[in-house]
Design a protein around this motif. Structure first.
Motif, PDB file in Angstrom:
ATOM      1  N   ILE A 167       0.852  -1.220   0.000  1.00  0.00           N
ATOM      2  CA  ILE A 167      -0.073   0.164   0.105  1.00  0.00           C
ATOM      3  C   ILE A 167       0.982   1.302  -0.036  1.00  0.00           C
ATOM      4  CG2 ILE A 167      -1.510   1.292   1.380  1.00  0.00           C
ATOM      5  CD1 ILE A 167      -2.822  -1.420   2.167  1.00  0.00           C
ATOM      6  N   ALA A 168       2.093   1.200   0.902  1.00  0.00           N
ATOM      7  CA  ALA A 168       2.840   2.616   0.947  1.00  0.00           C
ATOM      8  C   ALA A 168       3.531   2.714  -0.299  1.00  0.00           C
ATOM      9  CB  ALA A 168       3.764   2.189   2.077  1.00  0.00           C
ATOM     10  N   GLU A 169       4.048   1.535  -0.997  1.00  0.00           N
ATOM     11  CA  GLU A 169       5.101   1.656  -1.981  1.00  0.00           C
ATOM     12  C   GLU A 169       3.962   2.209  -3.463  1.00  0.00           C
ATOM     13  OE1 GLU A 169       8.130   1.890  -2.579  1.00  0.00           O
ATOM     14  OE2 GLU A 169       8.140   1.562  -0.243  1.00  0.00           O
ATOM     15  N   ASN A 170       2.874   1.865  -3.243  1.00  0.00           N
ATOM     16  CA  ASN A 170       2.114   2.273  -4.466  1.00  0.00           C
ATOM     17  C   ASN A 170       1.258   3.489  -4.279  1.00  0.00           C
ATOM     18  OD1 ASN A 170       2.345  -0.029  -6.500  1.00  0.00           O
ATOM     19  ND2 ASN A 170       2.306  -1.131  -4.882  1.00  0.00           N
ATOM     20  N   SER A 171       1.274   3.885  -3.096  1.00  0.00           N
ATOM     21  CA  SER A 171       0.388   5.371  -2.776  1.00  0.00           C
ATOM     22  C   SER A 171       0.861   6.346  -3.570  1.00  0.00           C
ATOM     23  CB  SER A 171       0.601   5.482  -1.221  1.00  0.00           C
ATOM     24  OG  SER A 171      -0.122   6.742  -0.937  1.00  0.00           O
ATOM     25  N   VAL A 172      -0.248   7.245  -3.832  1.00  0.00           N
ATOM     26  CA  VAL A 172       0.310   8.654  -4.611  1.00  0.00           C
ATOM     27  C   VAL A 172       0.510   9.559  -3.453  1.00  0.00           C
ATOM     28  CG1 VAL A 172      -1.144   8.007  -6.816  1.00  0.00           C
ATOM     29  CG2 VAL A 172      -2.270   9.331  -4.867  1.00  0.00           C
TER      30      VAL A 172
END
Length: 80
Positions: free
Chosen positions: A20-25
């Motif tokens: 989630i963190a790595e793919n968050s904008v």
């Protein structure tokens, strides 16, 4: 996706949180007690223009901090 499906696909919740963190904008950053960056996602690095190595080398407050209206830097303890 229902919660039981999530647990089946991601039994390790830390892996899910990392994805989630790595793919968050949205920029996400974590600091240690001394104010050094220990994690920053790609969005934060892109927004700031710094590398993770640059953030890890000195307290985050030295690179990104708030100011008084007269542009004097706020002490780290006073930053929101």
């Amino acid at each position: 996706m229902f919660i039981d499906e999530i647990h089946q696909r991601f039994p390790d919740s830390s892996l899910l949180a990392q994805m989630i963190a790595e793919n968050s904008v949205h920029g996400l950053v974590m600091m240690d007690a001394q104010g050094y960056c220990r994690y920053a996602n790609k969005a934060w690095l892109d927004m700031s223009g710094y590398t993770l190595e640059e953030f890890a080398a000195r307290p985050l407050h030295d690179l990104v901090h708030h100011h008084h209206p007269d542009r004097r830097a706020l002490p780290m303890e006073s930053c929101p």
